[in-house]
Scaffold this active site. Structure first.
Site, PDB file in Angstrom:
ATOM      1  N   THR A 157       0.854  -1.194   0.000  1.00 61.30           N
ATOM      2  CA  THR A 157       0.000   0.000   0.000  1.00 61.30           C
ATOM      3  C   THR A 157       0.885   1.237   0.000  1.00 61.30           C
ATOM      4  OG1 THR A 157      -0.184   0.205   2.425  1.00 61.30           O
ATOM      5  CG2 THR A 157      -1.760  -1.263   1.317  1.00 61.30           C
ATOM      6  N   GLY A 158       0.347   2.335  -0.530  1.00 62.50           N
ATOM      7  CA  GLY A 158       1.181   3.518  -0.709  1.00 62.50           C
ATOM      8  C   GLY A 158       2.283   3.226  -1.695  1.00 62.50           C
ATOM      9  N   GLY A 159       1.941   2.484  -2.748  1.00 63.20           N
ATOM     10  CA  GLY A 159       2.953   1.971  -3.672  1.00 63.20           C
ATOM     11  C   GLY A 159       3.262   2.859  -4.856  1.00 63.20           C
TER      12      GLY A 159
ATOM     13  N   SER B 196       4.679   5.902  -4.887  1.00 63.92           N
ATOM     14  CA  SER B 196       5.843   6.788  -4.802  1.00 63.92           C
ATOM     15  C   SER B 196       6.690   6.422  -3.590  1.00 63.92           C
ATOM     16  CB  SER B 196       5.392   8.253  -4.695  1.00 63.92           C
ATOM     17  OG  SER B 196       4.673   8.452  -3.484  1.00 63.92           O
TER      18      SER B 196
ATOM     19  N   ILE C 196       8.926   5.329  -0.581  1.00 62.79           N
ATOM     20  CA  ILE C 196       9.348   4.050  -0.010  1.00 62.79           C
ATOM     21  C   ILE C 196       8.522   2.888  -0.577  1.00 62.79           C
ATOM     22  CG2 ILE C 196       9.388   2.718   2.150  1.00 62.79           C
ATOM     23  CD1 ILE C 196      10.059   5.482   3.541  1.00 62.79           C
ATOM     24  N   GLY C 197       7.233   3.093  -0.751  1.00 58.87           N
ATOM     25  CA  GLY C 197       6.375   2.027  -1.274  1.00 58.87           C
ATOM     26  C   GLY C 197       6.781   1.606  -2.669  1.00 58.87           C
TER      27      GLY C 197
ATOM     28  N   SER D 285       7.683   4.959  12.046  1.00 56.89           N
ATOM     29  CA  SER D 285       8.566   6.111  11.841  1.00 56.89           C
ATOM     30  C   SER D 285       9.391   6.288  13.094  1.00 56.89           C
ATOM     31  CB  SER D 285       7.730   7.370  11.617  1.00 56.89           C
ATOM     32  OG  SER D 285       8.494   8.550  11.836  1.00 56.89           O
TER      33      SER D 285
ATOM     34  N   TYR E 239       0.859  12.898  14.044  1.00 52.15           N
ATOM     35  CA  TYR E 239       1.570  11.927  13.198  1.00 52.15           C
ATOM     36  C   TYR E 239       2.394  10.962  14.040  1.00 52.15           C
ATOM     37  CZ  TYR E 239       4.950  10.193   9.757  1.00 52.15           C
ATOM     38  OH  TYR E 239       5.744   9.390   8.970  1.00 52.15           O
TER      39      TYR E 239
END
Length: 255
Positions: A17-19, A21, A23-24, A142, A155
């Site tokens: 997921t978040g693929g 851009s 790190i993904g 994080s 966050y």
């Protein structure tokens, strides 16, 4: 490219997921280089298509927002139809904007927790029926999960929450030999700072340079450096590792 003999993830089915851009994307590309078939998801259709074109082979793109449960259902319907099961899940989608406590809005708080906490929770929950026993789940936390970071309290708290999910899920999934770990990037060159923090290009550059001075290695990380750690946690190289938080942060939160 992996030049160390056998591919680490040959024949595995991976979901990222978040693929689209950062790190993904870097991790999805590495997964494919290591022999996996990857399904990537992200909210932005144009960027997601470009990401799939960049990866080139053994990739399927499904547009979706992890904070919307119907989008997750659609993602896993595609995975089930195309591959029938999942071996590796990289629950990486995340959101974070700067908002000091005094001025943070309810919308800021809700977006942060909807994507990072609720989105991660249901990304993993809804993957379980398709998961092969002995699989690997990696969640992106994080280094803010242990740091006091002014302006990023919502966050950071959301990232501490997902770090704790990893502990509980390790216990809940141990009978299926599904390992659950998290990776905690430090400052990483993804362009996210400029996009989400509302800074101009010059401001972002200056902020980045100042932040680099706090990092023992004196520089920001590259997405590929985070991806290498995720490949390790996804592969049999980490077969006796579960429940951990692996910081990849140039030493930022370690000293």
């Amino acid at each position: 490219m992996n030049n160390h003999g056998a591919q680490k993830l040959a024949g595995k089915i991976a979901v990222v997921t978040g693929g689209s851009s950062g790190i993904g994307l870097a991790t999805a590309k590495r997964f494919v280089e290591e022999g996996a078939h990857v399904v990537i998801t992200g909210r932005r259709e144009k960027e997601l298509k470009e990401a799939a074109a960049f990866i080139k082979t053994n990739v399927t793109a499904v547009v979706g927002d992890v904070s919307r449960l119907e989008d997750l259902d659609r993602l896993y319907a595609v995975v089930k139809e195309k591959h029938g099961h999942i071996d590796i899940l990289f629950a990486n989608a995340g959101a974070g904007t700067v908002a000091p406590l005094e001025v943070a809005t309810e919308a800021h708080f809700d977006q942060t927790f909807d994507v990072n906490v609720k989105g991660t929770f249901f990304t993993v929950q809804k993957a379980l029926p398709l998961f092969k026993d002995g699989g690997s789940i990696i969640v992106t936390s994080s280094v803010t999960n242990v740091l006091g970071t002014p302006g990023f309290s919502a966050y950071a708290a959301s990232k501490a929450a997902v770090r704790n999910f990893v502990r509980a899920w390790t216990m809940e999934l141990k009978d299926r030999q599904i390992r659950v770990n998290c990776v905690s990037p430090g400052p990483t060159e993804t362009g996210a700072l400029q996009k989400t923090a509302g800074l101009t290009a010059d401001q972002a550059k200056q902020a980045a340079a100042e932040y680099a001075l706090q990092i023992p290695m004196g520089r920001w990380g590259k997405p590929e450096e985070i991806a290498a750690a995720v490949v390790f946690l996804a592969s049999d190289e980490s077969s006796f590792i579960t429940g951990i938080d692996l910081p990849v942060d140039g030493g930022l939160a370690q000293v």
